[in-house]
Design a protein around this motif. Structure first.
Motif, PDB file in Angstrom:
ATOM      1  N   VAL A 207    -115.536 -74.883 -53.021  1.00  0.00           N
ATOM      2  CA  VAL A 207    -116.156 -73.757 -52.322  1.00  0.00           C
ATOM      3  C   VAL A 207    -116.333 -74.099 -50.846  1.00  0.00           C
ATOM      4  O   VAL A 207    -116.070 -73.271 -49.961  1.00  0.00           O
ATOM      5  N   ALA A 208    -116.739 -75.336 -50.565  1.00  0.00           N
ATOM      6  CA  ALA A 208    -116.935 -75.768 -49.174  1.00  0.00           C
ATOM      7  C   ALA A 208    -115.611 -75.811 -48.420  1.00  0.00           C
ATOM      8  O   ALA A 208    -115.533 -75.372 -47.262  1.00  0.00           O
ATOM      9  N   VAL A 209    -114.563 -76.319 -49.049  1.00  0.00           N
ATOM     10  CA  VAL A 209    -113.247 -76.381 -48.399  1.00  0.00           C
ATOM     11  C   VAL A 209    -112.743 -74.978 -48.093  1.00  0.00           C
ATOM     12  O   VAL A 209    -112.219 -74.708 -47.009  1.00  0.00           O
ATOM     13  N   ALA A 210    -112.908 -74.058 -49.049  1.00  0.00           N
ATOM     14  CA  ALA A 210    -112.464 -72.678 -48.833  1.00  0.00           C
ATOM     15  C   ALA A 210    -113.223 -72.026 -47.688  1.00  0.00           C
ATOM     16  O   ALA A 210    -112.634 -71.353 -46.833  1.00  0.00           O
ATOM     17  N   ALA A 211    -114.532 -72.228 -47.658  1.00  0.00           N
ATOM     18  CA  ALA A 211    -115.351 -71.634 -46.603  1.00  0.00           C
ATOM     19  C   ALA A 211    -114.993 -72.184 -45.236  1.00  0.00           C
ATOM     20  O   ALA A 211    -114.852 -71.429 -44.262  1.00  0.00           O
ATOM     21  N   LEU A 212    -114.815 -73.494 -45.151  1.00  0.00           N
ATOM     22  CA  LEU A 212    -114.493 -74.100 -43.868  1.00  0.00           C
ATOM     23  C   LEU A 212    -113.079 -73.737 -43.432  1.00  0.00           C
ATOM     24  O   LEU A 212    -112.825 -73.515 -42.242  1.00  0.00           O
ATOM     25  N   SER A 213    -112.152 -73.650 -44.379  1.00  0.00           N
ATOM     26  CA  SER A 213    -110.778 -73.243 -44.050  1.00  0.00           C
ATOM     27  C   SER A 213    -110.768 -71.833 -43.464  1.00  0.00           C
ATOM     28  O   SER A 213    -110.089 -71.564 -42.466  1.00  0.00           O
ATOM     29  N   ASN A 214    -111.510 -70.922 -44.097  1.00  0.00           N
ATOM     30  CA  ASN A 214    -111.598 -69.560 -43.573  1.00  0.00           C
ATOM     31  C   ASN A 214    -112.171 -69.541 -42.166  1.00  0.00           C
ATOM     32  O   ASN A 214    -111.706 -68.801 -41.288  1.00  0.00           O
ATOM     33  N   SER A 215    -113.182 -70.359 -41.939  1.00  0.00           N
ATOM     34  CA  SER A 215    -113.836 -70.385 -40.633  1.00  0.00           C
ATOM     35  C   SER A 215    -112.906 -70.957 -39.564  1.00  0.00           C
ATOM     36  O   SER A 215    -112.831 -70.423 -38.451  1.00  0.00           O
ATOM     37  N   LEU A 216    -112.223 -72.039 -39.894  1.00  0.00           N
ATOM     38  CA  LEU A 216    -111.280 -72.637 -38.946  1.00  0.00           C
ATOM     39  C   LEU A 216    -110.187 -71.644 -38.578  1.00  0.00           C
ATOM     40  O   LEU A 216    -109.850 -71.465 -37.402  1.00  0.00           O
ATOM     41  N   ASN A 217    -109.647 -70.983 -39.583  1.00  0.00           N
ATOM     42  CA  ASN A 217    -108.575 -70.021 -39.338  1.00  0.00           C
ATOM     43  C   ASN A 217    -109.073 -68.846 -38.504  1.00  0.00           C
ATOM     44  O   ASN A 217    -108.422 -68.433 -37.533  1.00  0.00           O
ATOM     45  N   LEU A 247    -105.482 -77.046 -54.469  1.00  0.00           N
ATOM     46  CA  LEU A 247    -105.094 -75.962 -53.570  1.00  0.00           C
ATOM     47  C   LEU A 247    -105.155 -74.576 -54.204  1.00  0.00           C
ATOM     48  O   LEU A 247    -105.692 -73.649 -53.585  1.00  0.00           O
ATOM     49  N   PRO A 248    -104.619 -74.358 -55.422  1.00  0.00           N
ATOM     50  CA  PRO A 248    -104.704 -73.002 -56.009  1.00  0.00           C
ATOM     51  C   PRO A 248    -106.141 -72.502 -56.145  1.00  0.00           C
ATOM     52  O   PRO A 248    -106.422 -71.344 -55.845  1.00  0.00           O
ATOM     53  N   ALA A 249    -107.041 -73.369 -56.590  1.00  0.00           N
ATOM     54  CA  ALA A 249    -108.441 -72.957 -56.740  1.00  0.00           C
ATOM     55  C   ALA A 249    -109.054 -72.645 -55.387  1.00  0.00           C
ATOM     56  O   ALA A 249    -109.783 -71.658 -55.239  1.00  0.00           O
ATOM     57  N   VAL A 250    -108.764 -73.473 -54.386  1.00  0.00           N
ATOM     58  CA  VAL A 250    -109.303 -73.244 -53.044  1.00  0.00           C
ATOM     59  C   VAL A 250    -108.781 -71.928 -52.481  1.00  0.00           C
ATOM     60  O   VAL A 250    -109.534 -71.156 -51.871  1.00  0.00           O
ATOM     61  N   GLN A 251    -107.499 -71.660 -52.687  1.00  0.00           N
ATOM     62  CA  GLN A 251    -106.928 -70.403 -52.206  1.00  0.00           C
ATOM     63  C   GLN A 251    -107.566 -69.205 -52.897  1.00  0.00           C
ATOM     64  O   GLN A 251    -107.819 -68.176 -52.263  1.00  0.00           O
ATOM     65  N   HIS A 252    -107.836 -69.329 -54.189  1.00  0.00           N
ATOM     66  CA  HIS A 252    -108.500 -68.251 -54.930  1.00  0.00           C
ATOM     67  C   HIS A 252    -109.880 -67.967 -54.342  1.00  0.00           C
ATOM     68  O   HIS A 252    -110.253 -66.808 -54.122  1.00  0.00           O
ATOM     69  N   ILE A 253    -110.623 -69.024 -54.091  1.00  0.00           N
ATOM     70  CA  ILE A 253    -111.976 -68.855 -53.539  1.00  0.00           C
ATOM     71  C   ILE A 253    -111.905 -68.282 -52.133  1.00  0.00           C
ATOM     72  O   ILE A 253    -112.676 -67.387 -51.768  1.00  0.00           O
ATOM     73  N   SER A 254    -110.969 -68.797 -51.337  1.00  0.00           N
ATOM     74  CA  SER A 254    -110.814 -68.337 -49.958  1.00  0.00           C
ATOM     75  C   SER A 254    -110.506 -66.847 -49.893  1.00  0.00           C
ATOM     76  O   SER A 254    -111.116 -66.100 -49.122  1.00  0.00           O
ATOM     77  N   LEU A 255    -109.573 -66.413 -50.722  1.00  0.00           N
ATOM     78  CA  LEU A 255    -109.210 -64.991 -50.751  1.00  0.00           C
ATOM     79  C   LEU A 255    -110.374 -64.147 -51.266  1.00  0.00           C
ATOM     80  O   LEU A 255    -110.602 -63.035 -50.802  1.00  0.00           O
ATOM     81  N   GLY A 256    -111.127 -64.698 -52.217  1.00  0.00           N
ATOM     82  CA  GLY A 256    -112.280 -63.982 -52.740  1.00  0.00           C
ATOM     83  C   GLY A 256    -113.342 -63.776 -51.676  1.00  0.00           C
ATOM     84  O   GLY A 256    -113.969 -62.712 -51.604  1.00  0.00           O
TER      85      GLY A 256
END
Length: 311
Positions: A207-217, A247-256
């Protein structure tokens, strides 16, 4: 320089320890709603019940000016208890009244453990409009503590977020943005994700990786530095455990997270600051015993959980 390298190594070791910890059964969560028949039984707990109790928890901590991370910890307690698949957890899943009591108690416990001040059990009685007694909360707290085997120091997405951000070499980017900017943006993403049950069953690190990835992007792209954002996201993925498998789980969370932001932002997350209290201040809610009393104007706040989950 040596001091900085030593500090980064310490942070890496802490992250690795937390990543191992979140894999242990005592901190695991499962899709407990999968075993609940969603029929017309008004006593059965569903996703909406969780949503409304989470909203109530945010209302309480915002009003008292506690950390929103405490809500994340409280909901982790609740999700972990419901994942046990035993007589106690089933008794919560098939009774909205018991579920509401457990959710309120989890917040009460998280506040006692992690906040500098505690709240009086009688305040919860008042917020429940008499639906429960102080003894109900004390008994439920004991049952939850024993169900969790007193493992209350959950690794949270917020903790992972702060560590990951410290490990990112943002100084290598052409665009210099304050770390607090990324932190605030990512914390909002995590708070948003907590409203989606399908995301909270994932490990906190993802969840943290997805959130930070979204923020960086989002932030780097907004400043015309897309390539820097990609570089930082790639670095983030490399320093997490088993990045390719995750990666698949992180992408799922990120898109969510993006979907939630673009469709419906819960009103509680649009609140810029705790609601004002006419004629008093938040600090006046704390008495000399470092607790928040059930007396005073707090009783007039529109945060009663009886309006959150229909019993």
């Amino acid at each position: 320089m040596h001091s900085i390298e030593a500090e980064l190594e310490t942070i890496k070791n802490q992250v690795e320890a937390m990543e191992r910890l979140e894999q242990e059964p005592k901190y695991s969560r499962r899709d407990y709603f999968a075993s609940v028949p969603f029929d017309d039984d008004p006593s059965t707990v569903d996703h909406w019940c969780r949503y409304k109790m989470l909203e109530w928890c945010y209302s309480v901590v915002d009003f008292i000016n506690f950390s929103r991370e405490t809500v994340g910890i409280a909901m982790s307690y609740l999700d972990r208890v419901l994942s046990l698949n035993n007589e106690f957890s089933n008794g919560l899943l098939f009774s909205r009244k018991n579920y509401q009591l457990a959710a309120m108690t989890c917040l009460y416990t998280a506040i006692k453990v992690f906040e500098p001040k505690i709240i009086d059990a009688n305040l919860l009685v008042e917020l429940s409009r008499g639906s429960y007694t102080a003894d109900d909360f004390k008994q439920m707290e004991l049952e939850i503590l024993f169900a969790l085997n007193w493992h209350l120091n959950d690794p949270t997405p917020f903790q992972f977020l702060e560590y990951y951000l410290q490990l990112l070499p943002l100084h290598e980017c052409n665009l210099h943005v304050q770390k607090d900017t990324f932190l605030d943006h990512a914390r909002y993403q995590i708070e948003l994700a907590m409203f989606d049950y399908t995301m909270v069953i994932h490990e906190p690190s993802k969840v943290a990786v997805a959130a930070l990835s979204n923020s960086l992007n989002s932030i780097f792209t907004a400043h015309g530095a897309y390539n820097d954002g990609v570089k930082m996201i790639q670095h983030l993925q490399r320093m997490t455990s088993e990045p390719n498998a995750d990666l698949p789980a992180v992408q799922h969370i990120s898109l969510g997270m993006e979907r939630l932001h673009n469709t419906k932002i819960p009103a509680i997350l649009r609140r810029a600051s705790p609601p004002s209290v006419t004629g008093t201040t938040i600090s006046n809610k704390c008495n000399d015993q470092n607790s928040i009393d059930h007396d005073g104007e707090f009783r007039n706040a529109k945060v009663s959980p009886t309006a959150c989950v229909s019993i």
